[in-house]
Scaffold this motif. Sequence first.
Motif, PDB file in Angstrom:
ATOM      1  N   UNK A  47       0.837  -1.207   0.000  1.00 14.40           N
ATOM      2  CA  UNK A  47       0.000   0.000   0.000  1.00 14.40           C
ATOM      3  C   UNK A  47       0.872   1.256   0.000  1.00 14.40           C
ATOM      4  N   UNK A  48       1.869   1.304   0.892  1.00  9.60           N
ATOM      5  CA  UNK A  48       2.723   2.483   0.989  1.00  9.60           C
ATOM      6  C   UNK A  48       3.448   2.756  -0.324  1.00  9.60           C
ATOM      7  N   UNK A  49       4.000   1.714  -0.937  1.00 15.56           N
ATOM      8  CA  UNK A  49       4.705   1.901  -2.197  1.00 15.56           C
ATOM      9  C   UNK A  49       3.750   2.310  -3.313  1.00 15.56           C
ATOM     10  N   UNK A  50       2.533   1.782  -3.285  1.00 16.52           N
ATOM     11  CA  UNK A  50       1.530   2.180  -4.277  1.00 16.52           C
ATOM     12  C   UNK A  50       1.170   3.645  -4.103  1.00 16.52           C
ATOM     13  N   UNK A  51       0.999   4.088  -2.856  1.00 16.72           N
ATOM     14  CA  UNK A  51       0.688   5.492  -2.593  1.00 16.72           C
ATOM     15  C   UNK A  51       1.806   6.397  -3.094  1.00 16.72           C
ATOM     16  N   UNK A  52       3.048   5.978  -2.890  1.00 16.32           N
ATOM     17  CA  UNK A  52       4.183   6.767  -3.382  1.00 16.32           C
ATOM     18  C   UNK A  52       4.178   6.806  -4.899  1.00 16.32           C
ATOM     19  N   UNK A  53       3.876   5.674  -5.513  1.00 12.48           N
ATOM     20  CA  UNK A  53       3.835   5.610  -6.971  1.00 12.48           C
ATOM     21  C   UNK A  53       2.726   6.500  -7.536  1.00 12.48           C
ATOM     22  N   UNK A  54       1.626   6.600  -6.788  1.00 10.09           N
ATOM     23  CA  UNK A  54       0.511   7.441  -7.226  1.00 10.09           C
ATOM     24  C   UNK A  54       0.726   8.909  -6.886  1.00 10.09           C
ATOM     25  N   UNK A  55       1.765   9.188  -6.109  1.00 10.25           N
ATOM     26  CA  UNK A  55       2.042  10.568  -5.743  1.00 10.25           C
ATOM     27  C   UNK A  55       1.093  11.116  -4.706  1.00 10.25           C
ATOM     28  N   UNK A  56       0.527  10.244  -3.852  1.00  9.22           N
ATOM     29  CA  UNK A  56      -0.391  10.698  -2.807  1.00  9.22           C
ATOM     30  C   UNK A  56       0.235  10.409  -1.454  1.00  9.22           C
ATOM     31  N   UNK A  57       0.020  11.309  -0.512  1.00 13.86           N
ATOM     32  CA  UNK A  57       0.513  11.159   0.854  1.00 13.86           C
ATOM     33  C   UNK A  57      -0.632  11.442   1.812  1.00 13.86           C
ATOM     34  N   UNK A  58      -0.569  10.824   2.973  1.00 13.80           N
ATOM     35  CA  UNK A  58      -1.545  11.105   4.011  1.00 13.80           C
ATOM     36  C   UNK A  58      -2.913  10.508   3.771  1.00 13.80           C
ATOM     37  N   UNK A  59      -3.040   9.625   2.781  1.00 14.64           N
ATOM     38  CA  UNK A  59      -4.329   8.983   2.545  1.00 14.64           C
ATOM     39  C   UNK A  59      -4.555   7.887   3.576  1.00 14.64           C
ATOM     40  N   UNK A  60      -5.801   7.725   4.005  1.00 17.05           N
ATOM     41  CA  UNK A  60      -6.118   6.703   4.983  1.00 17.05           C
ATOM     42  C   UNK A  60      -6.317   5.364   4.277  1.00 17.05           C
ATOM     43  N   UNK A  61      -5.868   4.303   4.949  1.00 13.87           N
ATOM     44  CA  UNK A  61      -5.832   2.971   4.373  1.00 13.87           C
ATOM     45  C   UNK A  61      -7.226   2.481   3.985  1.00 13.87           C
ATOM     46  N   UNK A  62      -7.372   2.077   2.714  1.00  9.56           N
ATOM     47  CA  UNK A  62      -8.611   1.471   2.229  1.00  9.56           C
ATOM     48  C   UNK A  62      -8.253   0.338   1.261  1.00  9.56           C
ATOM     49  N   UNK A  63      -8.751  -0.846   1.550  1.00  9.45           N
ATOM     50  CA  UNK A  63      -8.524  -2.004   0.700  1.00  9.45           C
ATOM     51  C   UNK A  63      -9.880  -2.632   0.394  1.00  9.45           C
ATOM     52  N   UNK A  64     -10.280  -2.580  -0.871  1.00  7.39           N
ATOM     53  CA  UNK A  64     -11.563  -3.179  -1.239  1.00  7.39           C
ATOM     54  C   UNK A  64     -11.533  -4.689  -1.076  1.00  7.39           C
ATOM     55  N   UNK A  65     -10.400  -5.288  -1.471  1.00  8.82           N
ATOM     56  CA  UNK A  65     -10.303  -6.742  -1.404  1.00  8.82           C
ATOM     57  C   UNK A  65      -8.835  -7.131  -1.497  1.00  8.82           C
ATOM     58  N   UNK A  66      -8.415  -8.081  -0.694  1.00 14.93           N
ATOM     59  CA  UNK A  66      -7.047  -8.601  -0.771  1.00 14.93           C
ATOM     60  C   UNK A  66      -7.070 -10.074  -0.422  1.00 14.93           C
TER      61      UNK A  66
END
Length: 283
Positions: free
Chosen positions: A198-217
């Motif tokens: 999740x953290x690496x995906x957020x960095x790749x998307x250029x977003x910071x400070x987003x709260x964790x949301x996982x639809x399905x894993x």
Amino acid sequence: MALNFLDMCSLPVYTAPYHACAEIDVKRFSNWRDLPMNALLTEGMNQFAVRFARTVLPKVMGSRLRVLPVGIRNLQQLDELGTGPFLVEGDVSQFGPTARVRITVRKMGAEATPVLMQAEVAAAVAGVVAVADGTPAHANSVPPLNWQVNDDPLFRLTSPFSQIDRYGFQVNPGCPLLEEHFPGFAVAPGSLVLSFVWEQTARRLGVRGKQLQIDDARFVRPVIPGVDYTCSLRDLAADGKPGRFRFVLSSANGDVHSQGIFHFEGMQDGLAVPQDEQTEVAA
């Protein structure tokens, strides 16, 4: 005194038929400051789900069968978490070969507090059953031991920003967390794998400070040391699901080890330009 990663959540206490509560205290884990709080709470939710699931899965109570989380749905972080302790509550039901546990997490207090995180966790007997979509679940049956911790990182990026839609990493075999999880068969905890991806995906998307949301894993195969893993991302906006990205975590031989859908609200479409950075997550 170093305390146990697998003891962050207390044993469930029934409050009604098929409904129970427990306490999550991340400070029972001596290196709790090294990891994101949402990762630690996700682990606590998994621990609660596994222990609660044992009460409804056939032939598990009184046996040495290991029960593990095999999937998480609708995981949401709804507010800032603080440091706890936390009250975790849930209800359990059997769903085919799995137990489904619906969970909420609040701050511990004399009066009801707002929900901070929530999820549905599927748990099953290790190596015996499959989750509802047929994905196999694999794990060992060795009981965990207590351990001492140090500053070794758990994950190391191997190709952090070489391509815009994928990155690579390894599990550090020297991390002492693996001595507990599990002796004789080191496996990175699924909760921490999800948090790292999740953290690496957020960095790749250029977003910071987003709260964790996982639809399905789905936890398909264990993530272990000595293997090069690649996480591939696909933007689902073209499928009518803006803000959602499918991730597939696979090894070099093509085996899928984890997969699912992350959800980022209020972000611009598309992947960010790769940056020349490297990140480690310690445990």
